[in-house]
Design an enzyme around this catalytic site. Structure first.
Site, mmCIF file in Angstrom:
data_model
loop_
_atom_site.group_PDB
_atom_site.id
_atom_site.type_symbol
_atom_site.label_atom_id
_atom_site.label_comp_id
_atom_site.label_asym_id
_atom_site.label_seq_id
_atom_site.Cartn_x
_atom_site.Cartn_y
_atom_site.Cartn_z
ATOM 1 N N SER A 385 22.873 13.164 28.696
ATOM 2 C CA SER A 385 23.241 14.313 29.529
ATOM 3 C C SER A 385 22.438 14.200 30.815
ATOM 4 O O SER A 385 21.214 14.144 30.772
ATOM 5 C CB SER A 385 22.913 15.627 28.821
ATOM 6 N N ARG A 386 23.125 14.156 31.944
ATOM 7 C CA ARG A 386 22.415 13.982 33.218
ATOM 8 C C ARG A 386 21.817 15.295 33.716
ATOM 9 O O ARG A 386 21.181 15.325 34.753
ATOM 10 C CB ARG A 386 23.361 13.370 34.256
#
Length: 535
Positions: A385-386
């Site tokens: 997840s950025r």
């Protein structure tokens, strides 16, 4: 003597002006009418509409049945228009009449749609009568600009331990769910929708190219969980024409955008799945004679998905945010969960790499893990997840920090240990801890877990409290432990739910609760049933 009847230029002008003034221009009904040149595979070639716009709705009337079918102008060529038929194209034939509507494609939106199952044009297909709504929204609209956005910082809890702890999703994020067929992609998305109950989130589930029976079972599952009370289901099934499958995600997004822009509410859009939308668009493009590129997809297939997913956003909190000419309600969000189906786990194919580059992270579901009984079958190494910790509550950030590292080390050691005959104590401890962590992260389908319970069980496993529990008993231990904490130490769950932080006092209570539960369960031989421990 002959009379000179020749009119001078000035007189001609006066006569014309008098005629124009005498005519009632309001009664004139000027319409541009075209004709169908050919119809094939959901595409119509239309002649005679010189002023038609790209993306405009056209009305094609069948000369045989008298029914009007909506078409969408896509190709504006020199002498004809290539339009996709949004309906039954088999009732149309050469020579049928086509009229402009001077409107771009739009769908009905508003609260009346909540709880309903509709097609890609917003028409009800659930047999519960017409939808009473007067508001419409353009299917294609521009994404909100940078100025009206704010960073993603509010969690959107999925209720799935492995995701909320290691691959968190925030409101306004775009998180790709990717994997082979039958690895549980839809189950992850449906769990997320079910977990939004009581959170005030409006959910839109868009089913593209699926069997109608599969969609019906999903709707029943949502209805059984009480999730249809805040959900809209948009269906373009496998039996629907390709244009409907192409337009369905944009329609679902427009329905969600109404609640984000007009009511300032958080929304969640699931596109299940965009691989089938890309295939439908490829079909349309090839019939429209657009040049094929890699894997026969047209050159704008990246734009097909980017213009959809860029509409996901978290709007600013301050009032009076302006988007174009509209003053919007502040604070709304649209979270996008696109699904992509891979072939034999190949994430480097054309469409998967396109969507990976558009989204803010991906959850990769692996077939090998799925068949090994690890469900949800999330590959923690590839999944990311950025947004990261910004989309987690403080308590989860504190307890889950070591989780990803522990799992990564376990996977590495597991491969090594398969060939090693003798292992030192430290390696064995790491392997044992890893095995228990994997067991804790397993979760039943359609059983989302509240975040405070996730924090408690992850704290227990990462701090070694489960090291002496046999691996096969971990799931039972977890069930008993959560029941025990709810009965004997309810203040821990309440504090985590309200403060969203793991303070020293709450941590001390949690430790006491774990130790008390371990004492009541005793050793494996003496351990009574979980029900006795809770009592």
């Amino acid at each position: 003597m002959a009379t000179d009847t020749t009119l001078r230029p000035g007189e001609i002008k006066d006569i014309l002006l008098r005629e124009i003034e005498a005519a009632d221009l309001h009664e004139l009904d000027v319409e541009e009418v075209g004709t169908v040149l050919e119809v094939k595979d959901g595409i119509a070639r239309i002649y005679g509409l010189q002023k038609a716009m790209a993306g405009e709705m056209l009305e094609v009337r069948s000369s045989e049945t008298g029914n009007a079918v909506t078409a969408l102008a896509l190709n504006l060529e020199e002498d004809n228009i290539g339009a996709v038929i949004l309906g039954d194209y088999l009732q149309l034939k050469e020579g049928d009449e086509v009229r402009r509507t001077s409107r771009v494609l739009e769908v009905p939106v508003g609260p009346a749609l909540v709880g309903r199952v509709v097609d890609a044009l917003g028409r009800p297909i659930d047999g519960r009568g017409e939808i009473d709504t007067t508001t419409t929204r353009k299917v294609e609209s521009s994404a909100p600009g940078i100025i009206v956005r704010q960073p993603v910082k509010e969690p959107l809890q999925t209720g799935i331990k492995a995701i909320d702890s290691m691959i968190p999703i925030g409101r306004g994020q775009r998180e790709l769910i990717i994997g082979d067929r039958g690895t549980g992609k839809t189950a992850v998305a449906i769990d997320t929708i079910i977990n939004q109950k009581g959170q005030g989130v409006i959910c839109v589930y868009v089913a593209i190219g699926q069997k109608a029976s599969t969609v019906a079972s999903v709707v029943e599952r949502l209805r059984g969980a009480g999730a249809m009370e805040y959900s809209i289901v948009v269906v373009a099934s496998a039996s629907d024409p390709a244009p409907m499958q192409y337009i369905a995600p944009y329609s679902g997004c427009a329905m969600a955008e109404y609640f984000m822009y007009n009511e300032g509410r958080p929304t969640l859009c699931v596109y299940d799945d965009l691989s089938k939308q890309a295939a439908a668009y490829r079909q349309l493009s090839l019939v429209l004679r657009r040049p094929p590129g890699r894997e026969a997809y047209p050159g704008d297939v990246f734009y097909l998905h980017s213009r959809l997913l860029e509409r996901a956003a978290k709007l600013r909190e301050d009032a009076g945010v302006v988007d174009g000419t509209n003053i919007l309600k502040p604070g709304g969000s649209l979270t996008a969960l696109p699904l992509i189906e891979t072939q034999a786990g190949d994430v480097s194919a054309y469409i998967p790499t396109n969507v990976i580059s558009i989204t803010d992270g991906q959850i990769f579901l692996e077939a090998d893990l799925f068949f090994a009984g690890v469900r949800p079958a999330i590959n923690v190494g590839i999944s990311v997840s950025r947004v990261g910790g910004s989309a987690q509550i403080k308590a989860m950030r504190k307890v889950a920090g070591r989780l990803r590292l522990d799992l990564a080390q376990y996977r590495e050691l597991e491969a090594f240990a398969a060939f090693a005959s003798d292992l030192d104590a430290a390696t064995k401890r790491q392997l044992d801890r890893g095995a228990r962590t994997v067991e804790v992260l397993k979760q039943g389908q359609y059983q989302p877990m509240p975040v405070e319970q996730q924090v408690m069980i992850i704290y227990a496993v990462t701090n070694g409290f489960l090291d002496d529990v046999p691996t096969q008993d971990v799931r039972n231990w977890e069930r008993g432990f959560l029941e025990f904490m709810g009965a004997r130490f309810p203040q821990v769950g309440d504090a985590l739910r309200q403060a969203k932080d793991l303070s020293k006092e709450v941590e001390a209570d949690l430790r006491r609760g774990i130790e008390a539960f371990k004492q009541t369960t005793g050793t494996r031989e003496q351990r009574p049933k979980v029900e006795d421990a809770v009592r």
